[in-house]
Design a protein around this motif. Structure first.
Motif, PDB file in Angstrom:
ATOM      1  N   ILE A 167       0.843  -1.211   0.000  1.00 10.86           N
ATOM      2  CA  ILE A 167       0.000   0.000   0.000  1.00 10.86           C
ATOM      3  C   ILE A 167       0.869   1.247   0.000  1.00 10.86           C
ATOM      4  O   ILE A 167       0.643   2.188  -0.781  1.00 10.86           O
ATOM      5  CB  ILE A 167      -0.945  -0.014   1.218  1.00 10.86           C
ATOM      6  N   LEU A 168       1.868   1.270   0.874  1.00  9.06           N
ATOM      7  CA  LEU A 168       2.706   2.461   0.994  1.00  9.06           C
ATOM      8  C   LEU A 168       3.590   2.646  -0.242  1.00  9.06           C
ATOM      9  O   LEU A 168       3.857   3.792  -0.655  1.00  9.06           O
ATOM     10  CB  LEU A 168       3.571   2.360   2.253  1.00  9.06           C
ATOM     11  N   ASP A 169       4.043   1.529  -0.836  1.00  8.64           N
ATOM     12  CA  ASP A 169       4.893   1.645  -2.025  1.00  8.64           C
ATOM     13  C   ASP A 169       4.106   2.108  -3.242  1.00  8.64           C
ATOM     14  O   ASP A 169       4.646   2.801  -4.121  1.00  8.64           O
ATOM     15  CB  ASP A 169       5.563   0.303  -2.333  1.00  8.64           C
ATOM     16  N   SER A 170       2.839   1.695  -3.317  1.00 11.56           N
ATOM     17  CA  SER A 170       2.046   2.047  -4.499  1.00 11.56           C
ATOM     18  C   SER A 170       1.340   3.387  -4.364  1.00 11.56           C
ATOM     19  O   SER A 170       0.726   3.855  -5.333  1.00 11.56           O
ATOM     20  CB  SER A 170       1.000   0.950  -4.757  1.00 11.56           C
ATOM     21  N   ASP A 171       1.406   4.032  -3.213  1.00 14.15           N
ATOM     22  CA  ASP A 171       0.708   5.304  -3.019  1.00 14.15           C
ATOM     23  C   ASP A 171       1.430   6.431  -3.752  1.00 14.15           C
ATOM     24  O   ASP A 171       2.664   6.444  -3.855  1.00 14.15           O
ATOM     25  CB  ASP A 171       0.618   5.616  -1.519  1.00 14.15           C
ATOM     26  N   LYS A 179      -7.042   2.895   2.736  1.00 12.73           N
ATOM     27  CA  LYS A 179      -6.577   1.519   2.539  1.00 12.73           C
ATOM     28  C   LYS A 179      -5.998   0.947   3.827  1.00 12.73           C
ATOM     29  O   LYS A 179      -6.308  -0.190   4.219  1.00 12.73           O
ATOM     30  CB  LYS A 179      -5.532   1.472   1.425  1.00 12.73           C
ATOM     31  N   VAL A 180      -5.161   1.718   4.495  1.00 15.85           N
ATOM     32  CA  VAL A 180      -4.576   1.254   5.758  1.00 15.85           C
ATOM     33  C   VAL A 180      -5.665   1.061   6.804  1.00 15.85           C
ATOM     34  O   VAL A 180      -5.676   0.057   7.542  1.00 15.85           O
ATOM     35  CB  VAL A 180      -3.505   2.243   6.257  1.00 15.85           C
ATOM     36  N   TYR A 181      -6.601   1.996   6.866  1.00 19.46           N
ATOM     37  CA  TYR A 181      -7.688   1.897   7.848  1.00 19.46           C
ATOM     38  C   TYR A 181      -8.496   0.621   7.630  1.00 19.46           C
ATOM     39  O   TYR A 181      -8.802  -0.111   8.580  1.00 19.46           O
ATOM     40  CB  TYR A 181      -8.588   3.124   7.733  1.00 19.46           C
ATOM     41  N   ASN A 182      -8.845   0.350   6.386  1.00 20.71           N
ATOM     42  CA  ASN A 182      -9.629  -0.858   6.092  1.00 20.71           C
ATOM     43  C   ASN A 182      -8.833  -2.132   6.337  1.00 20.71           C
ATOM     44  O   ASN A 182      -9.388  -3.155   6.755  1.00 20.71           O
ATOM     45  CB  ASN A 182     -10.119  -0.823   4.632  1.00 20.71           C
ATOM     46  N   GLN A 183      -7.527  -2.088   6.088  1.00 24.96           N
ATOM     47  CA  GLN A 183      -6.702  -3.271   6.347  1.00 24.96           C
ATOM     48  C   GLN A 183      -6.580  -3.532   7.846  1.00 24.96           C
ATOM     49  O   GLN A 183      -6.495  -4.692   8.267  1.00 24.96           O
ATOM     50  CB  GLN A 183      -5.321  -3.109   5.709  1.00 24.96           C
ATOM     51  N   ILE A 184      -6.582  -2.485   8.642  1.00 24.33           N
ATOM     52  CA  ILE A 184      -6.581  -2.675  10.101  1.00 24.33           C
ATOM     53  C   ILE A 184      -7.870  -3.380  10.530  1.00 24.33           C
ATOM     54  O   ILE A 184      -7.857  -4.306  11.349  1.00 24.33           O
ATOM     55  CB  ILE A 184      -6.425  -1.333  10.833  1.00 24.33           C
TER      56      ILE A 184
END
Length: 762
Positions: A399-403, A447-452
């Motif tokens: 997620i962080l690499d593709s942002d 994305k991070v929120y939903n993955q959490i």
């Protein structure tokens, strides 16, 4: 003597008188006797004649009587023979029945027949030779029955060993169906009848004990059962097994007085089979089917033993079963610990957990204690959490690499609601703005929120069916989520922040993103509360550390911004090309510094979305670093000589920096606060350009000193550079009075400065 003789003579006379008196009678009797003799002779002749005639006439009768006698003798013999045969026929019939039962392998009925033959029938005809042969064969027949029944038992044990997984699979299917049924019943009223209980299943099999039907292929132990369709009821585990070989062999050995031998043999063989069943395959950890087959075999083994326990009296006892189960439990747990440690796929670990729960529930139905299995599941839970963290580390990294680290643009109400639906964000000002508009954060925030949240769901899945309280589930989820936030996500953010190619724009966006993620932590708390029904105010409830995680990440990004800005400033300063021996200054600041100021202005313009304190700190840090670097540039050892013209050019550059500070590149500073970053340089340059040494030396050490920020060591170092320049550039200075006076003044000031330095150190 005379009297005696007289007496004799008297008696003789009486006798003679008596004889004379009866003589006539005697003569008559003789006469009659003679007549009788004649008649007797005639009678004799008649009798003889009659006898002759009778003998002649009775000769045929004697022959007939002899024949009759022989017939009567034969009749008696036949009758005796029939009686003896009536005694022997049941013996022969029983013996024939015995041979037939032996031939058809109905050994237990054959043993009963043998008992009747030996104790009831043979004693009645024991004096016959064939009976003695039978009596001699009876021990051999018993041994034959014993050996054949033992052979059947061995076939049964071998078949059971091979088909334990099928038996266990069926038992676990039953347990799964029962659990599903219980779940349905707990959610709605009961609409169907319950399945047969284990006791009912035993009852159906008890009738096998007295069965006298011929041994069929089913006697090997496993009945031929076709695979049922999904909508059909799964057959009972005991219904798959024909236990009649065990029952027959047990009763045969009991009747033969060798029950203890049989029990010892059975238990010994089953212990060996248990050790084989409990030995896991080396590649069991590779697939779920490996674990499933392993569990099926164990369940199948103990289902058989439990059935034997309840349907036989003493073949196995509870102590024996408990001993086997303790061994099985320890070996199973050790095998699971070893093989599960190789598993790196959280989905496989979750499936394994569900399989272990089903395994435990199945055996618990049969009365086996399974608490240790659930305790071990808590250990696997930690491993599952670790595998989840590793998986989510990759997810966060992707997620962080593709942002793109740019605010999310939305061009319609639908897209706006989609983003708001993914991430809890409320901003009345942004809602009022017309489309197109942008969210302040980039795509990695929702994305991070939903993955959490997905991670929390994954943790919740593992806690199902573990018989844990809501508080324990809540505590487990919160602890795992804290590890995700403080270890995994924090590490991913730190790696992005520390990347070499990360730019200031990306760092600024990371700060903005982490700020919004930090605000979302309360919604994560509410999310966990909703799925566990445990209020956060409950005693001992673990708090989420998301706020700390995002604060740390933001602080790291801020530090990286400061460092990045300083590096950019250093890169510009490397372009500085001062002519330290210049006679006259230029008309404006140096080109490199103008470019640096322009870069700083554009950079701080991007900081508008940052918290005010961050932007101010970044600006102050940049100015301080610039001032420090300029000071180091002025005082570095490579600059051995310094002219007044070069110093004046340097002064122009510092004035440009001060102008930048006064312009307020970021809002929030009080008046001249930012200029204070250059105060050391300003006072030092004023001291040299105005040559105001008398004031400096006179007021040194006083709080109101005009040049309070000028260190005498710094001033002396810079003065030494100018003194060397004055000496070398004016070789004829000793012939000019003004130059000589100036040189003397420099020497005097330097001497006084050294005195200040020495007095300060002393």
């Amino acid at each position: 003597m005379e009297k005696l003789e007289s007496r004799i003579r008297n008696h003789d006379r009486e006798i003679e008188k008596m004889c004379n008196f009866h003589y006539q009678g005697f003569v008559d009797s003789i006469t009659e006797l003679l007549k009788v003799r004649g008649e007797a002779h005639r009678l004799k002749n008649q009798v003889t004649d009659t006898n002759r005639k009778l003998q002649h006439e009775g000769k045929e009768l004697v022959v007939a009587m002899e024949e009759l006698k022989q017939c009567r003798l034969q009749q008696r013999n036949i009758s005796a023979t029939v009686d003896k045969l009536m005694l022997c026929l049941p013996v022969l019939e029983m013996y024939s029945k015995l041979r037939e039962q032996m031939k058809t392998k109905r050994h237990y009925p054959a043993l009963k027949t043998l008992e009747h033959l030996e104790h009831t029938y043979l004693p009645q005809v024991s004096h016959y030779r064939f009976c003695k042969v039978m009596v001699d064969n009876i021990p051999k027949l018993r041994e034959e029955i014993k050996d054949v029944s033992m052979s059947d038992l061995k076939d049964f044990l071998e078949s059971i060993r091979k088909h334990s997984d099928k038996i266990g699979e069926t038992a676990m299917k039953q347990a799964q169906q029962q659990r599903n049924l219980d779940n349905i019943i707990s959610q709605q009223p009961r609409i169907g009848s319950r399945k047969k209980s284990k006791k009912d299943a035993y009852t159906n099999l008890d009738t096998e004990l007295e069965s006298t039907s011929p041994k069929s292929e089913q006697d090997s132990g496993i009945l031929d059962v076709e695979d049922e369709e999904e909508d059909e009821e799964v057959p009972g585990a005991q219904e798959l097994v024909d236990f009649s070989p065990v029952y027959r062999c047990l009763h045969i050995y009991s009747v033969l007085g060798a029950r203890e031998t049989f029990e010892n043999y059975y238990r010994k063989q089953r212990r060996k089979q248990a050790r084989l069943v409990l030995q896991p395959p080396s590649n069991m950890h590779e697939t779920l089917d490996g674990y499933r087959k392993y569990f099926n075999q164990i369940v199948g083994f103990f289902v058989v033993e439990d059935h034997i326990l309840h349907t036989t009296q003493g073949l196995v006892n509870r102590a024996y079963i408990d001993e086997l189960w303790e061994m099985a439990l320890s070996k199973t747990i050790a095998a699971l610990r070893t093989h599960s440690s190789y598993c790196s796929d959280p989905d496989l670990v979750l499936d394994l957990k569900n399989l272990i729960v089903l395994f435990a529930d199945t055996l618990q139905v049969y009365g086996f204690p399974v608490n240790q299995l659930f305790d071990m599941l808590l250990e696997i839970r930690d491993q599952y959490s670790d595998t989840l963290l590793k998986k989510w580390a990759g997810v966060f990294r992707n997620i962080l690499d593709s942002d793109n680290y740019s605010p999310i643009p939305v061009s319609s109400e639908e897209l706006y609601k989609k983003v708001v639906g993914q991430f809890p964000f409320q901003d009345p000002d942004l809602e009022k703005q017309p489309f197109p508009k942008k969210f302040p954060f980039s795509e990695f925030v929702p994305k991070v929120y939903n993955q959490i949240k997905e991670f929390i769901y994954a943790c919740l899945k593992f806690s199902e069916d573990l018989h844990l309280s809501s508080t324990e589930v809540d505590d487990m989820i919160r602890k795992s989520t804290n590890l995700l936030l403080t270890r995994t996500l924090s590490s991913a953010l730190q790696n992005v922040i520390k990347r070499k190619n990360v730019g200031l724009t990306e760092l600024v966006q990371i700060i903005i993103n982490t700020t919004h993620l930090e605000k979302s932590c309360k919604y994560l708390e509410e999310f966990i509360t909703n799925i566990t029904n445990v209020l956060p105010e409950t005693v001992h409830t673990t708090k989420l550390y998301g706020t700390t995680t995002f604060k740390d990440a933001r602080h790291a990004a801020e530090e990286e911004i400061y460092t990045n800005l300083n590096q950019k400033i250093d890169q510009f300063l490397q372009l500085a090309d001062y002519d330290w021996m210049a006679g006259d200054p230029g008309s404006r600041a140096s080109d490199y510094l103008m470019d640096l100021i322009a870069f700083l202005r554009s950079t701080f313009a991007v900081f508008t979305h940052l918290p005010g304190k961050v932007a101010q700190t970044a600006c102050m840090s940049a100015c301080k670093h610039l001032a420090t670097s300029l000071m180091q540039l002025l005082l570095e050892a490579d600059v051995r000589q310094l002219s007044l013209g070069a110093l004046q050019q340097f002064n122009l550059d510092v004035q440009e920096c001060e102008q930048f500070a006064r312009s307020g590149p970021v809002p929030g500073f009080q008046e001249d606060t930012l200029q204070l970053a250059f105060i050391d340089l300003r006072q030092l340059l004023d001291l040299f350009t105005q040559w105001d040494w008398s004031t400096y030396l006179a007021d040194y050490g006083q709080p109101t000193c005009k040049y309070l920020r000028v260190n005498p060591v710094t001033a002396l170092a810079l003065l030494e550079k100018m003194k060397d320049t004055s000496r070398k550039n004016n070789m004829f200075a000793q012939f000019r009075k003004n130059e000589r006076d100036k040189q003397k003044l420099i020497d005097t000031v330097a001497k006084q400065l050294r005195g200040l330095i020495n007095s300060h150190h002393s």
